[in-house]
Design a protein around this motif. Structure first.
Motif, PDB file in Angstrom:
ATOM      1  N   MET A 151       0.885  -1.278  -0.141  1.00  0.00           N
ATOM      2  CA  MET A 151       0.062  -0.102  -0.008  1.00  0.00           C
ATOM      3  C   MET A 151       1.065   1.158  -0.432  1.00  0.00           C
ATOM      4  SD  MET A 151      -2.490   1.062   3.026  1.00  0.00           S
ATOM      5  CE  MET A 151      -4.359  -0.578   1.859  1.00  0.00           C
ATOM      6  N   ASP A 152       0.238   2.019  -1.335  1.00  0.00           N
ATOM      7  CA  ASP A 152       1.425   3.104  -0.839  1.00  0.00           C
ATOM      8  C   ASP A 152       0.782   4.686  -0.551  1.00  0.00           C
ATOM      9  OD1 ASP A 152       3.047   5.850  -1.677  1.00  0.00           O
ATOM     10  OD2 ASP A 152       2.806   5.097  -3.532  1.00  0.00           O
ATOM     11  N   LEU A 153       1.072   5.058   0.708  1.00  0.00           N
ATOM     12  CA  LEU A 153       0.328   5.687   1.725  1.00  0.00           C
ATOM     13  C   LEU A 153       1.064   7.178   1.346  1.00  0.00           C
ATOM     14  CD1 LEU A 153       0.673   4.268   4.816  1.00  0.00           C
ATOM     15  CD2 LEU A 153      -1.785   4.098   3.710  1.00  0.00           C
ATOM     16  N   ASN A 154       1.389   7.111   0.574  1.00  0.00           N
ATOM     17  CA  ASN A 154       1.975   9.100  -0.026  1.00  0.00           C
ATOM     18  C   ASN A 154       2.625   8.879  -1.318  1.00  0.00           C
ATOM     19  OD1 ASN A 154       4.445   7.722  -0.070  1.00  0.00           O
ATOM     20  ND2 ASN A 154       5.852   8.572   1.083  1.00  0.00           N
ATOM     21  N   ASN A 188       4.341   7.977  -3.482  1.00  0.00           N
ATOM     22  CA  ASN A 188       4.951   8.563  -4.018  1.00  0.00           C
ATOM     23  C   ASN A 188       6.297   7.029  -4.529  1.00  0.00           C
ATOM     24  OD1 ASN A 188       6.415   6.746  -2.410  1.00  0.00           O
ATOM     25  ND2 ASN A 188       8.014   7.331  -1.360  1.00  0.00           N
ATOM     26  N   GLY A 189       4.999   6.526  -5.238  1.00  0.00           N
ATOM     27  CA  GLY A 189       4.942   5.196  -6.137  1.00  0.00           C
ATOM     28  C   GLY A 189       5.695   4.073  -5.374  1.00  0.00           C
ATOM     29  N   LEU A 190       6.175   4.289  -4.252  1.00  0.00           N
ATOM     30  CA  LEU A 190       6.912   3.159  -3.160  1.00  0.00           C
ATOM     31  C   LEU A 190       6.547   2.778  -2.438  1.00  0.00           C
ATOM     32  CD1 LEU A 190      10.786   4.483  -2.550  1.00  0.00           C
ATOM     33  CD2 LEU A 190       9.703   2.488  -4.182  1.00  0.00           C
ATOM     34  N   PHE A 191       5.771   1.728  -1.362  1.00  0.00           N
ATOM     35  CA  PHE A 191       4.692   0.981  -0.563  1.00  0.00           C
ATOM     36  C   PHE A 191       5.356   0.918   0.446  1.00  0.00           C
ATOM     37  CE2 PHE A 191       4.644  -2.934  -4.087  1.00  0.00           C
ATOM     38  CZ  PHE A 191       3.007  -2.241  -4.992  1.00  0.00           C
ATOM     39  N   ASP A 192       4.619   1.801   1.529  1.00  0.00           N
ATOM     40  CA  ASP A 192       4.701   2.047   2.826  1.00  0.00           C
ATOM     41  C   ASP A 192       4.401   0.527   3.663  1.00  0.00           C
ATOM     42  OD1 ASP A 192       5.346   4.827   3.144  1.00  0.00           O
ATOM     43  OD2 ASP A 192       3.964   4.439   1.718  1.00  0.00           O
ATOM     44  N   ARG A 193       3.653   0.296   3.632  1.00  0.00           N
ATOM     45  CA  ARG A 193       3.460  -0.892   3.763  1.00  0.00           C
ATOM     46  C   ARG A 193       2.677  -2.528   2.589  1.00  0.00           C
ATOM     47  NH1 ARG A 193      -1.475   0.717   6.828  1.00  0.00           N
ATOM     48  NH2 ARG A 193      -3.031  -0.429   5.236  1.00  0.00           N
ATOM     49  N   LEU A 194       3.085  -3.696   3.428  1.00  0.00           N
ATOM     50  CA  LEU A 194       2.270  -5.005   3.048  1.00  0.00           C
ATOM     51  C   LEU A 194       1.038  -5.338   3.636  1.00  0.00           C
ATOM     52  CD1 LEU A 194       2.319  -7.319   0.790  1.00  0.00           C
ATOM     53  CD2 LEU A 194       4.148  -8.070   2.013  1.00  0.00           C
TER      54      LEU A 194
END
Length: 137
Positions: free
Chosen positions: A1-4, A6-12
């Protein structure tokens, strides 16, 4: 899940389904491991379940996955679910992710550097066939 965004996952997030016989308050915990078996993260939670089909979500920190720098698949293991007089312990085979790359997740580490490969050069003066432009024949 990309919360911000920016194209990177913050959470799985891993959603698991469970059938319970009794309704009541349940607690769970599980570990996320990489393809080498190294523990990356641990999550726990609780909820009230009905006496039927239920689901819960394990949330693993994407930064820990990115900092680990080992590509997936990742494995959820060491699941413990208990409550309302029931308990379930499952150490392996709980859930396997798709083949995700560690670089798809946030990281606090600088990006890995790739050194250019060295291309061997031949000094024409040391070439056994051609000595500084003059043929050896």
């Amino acid at each position: 899940m990309d919360l911000n965004s920016n194209g990177l996952f913050d959470r799985l997030d891993v959603s698991l389904d469970v059938e319970t016989v009794s309704s009541g308050f349940y607690e769970w915990s599980a570990t996320l491991r990489d393809s080498l078996g190294t523990e990356i993260d641990f999550d726990s939670g609780s909820a009230t379940f009905s006496a039927e089909s239920n689901s819960f979500i394990l949330m693993f920190d994407g930064t820990l996955i990115g900092d680990n720098r080992v590509d997936g698949p990742y494995f959820v293991s060491d699941l413990l679910l208990y409550g309302a007089g029931e308990s379930l312990v499952q150490s392996t085979g709980v859930y396997t992710t798709d083949t995700l790359l560690a670089s798809q997740f946030e990281s606090t580490l600088p990006p890995p550097t790739v050194s250019p490969s060295a291309t061997p050069t031949v000094d024409p003066c040391n070439d056994p066939i051609n000595f500084c432009g003059k043929s050896n024949k």
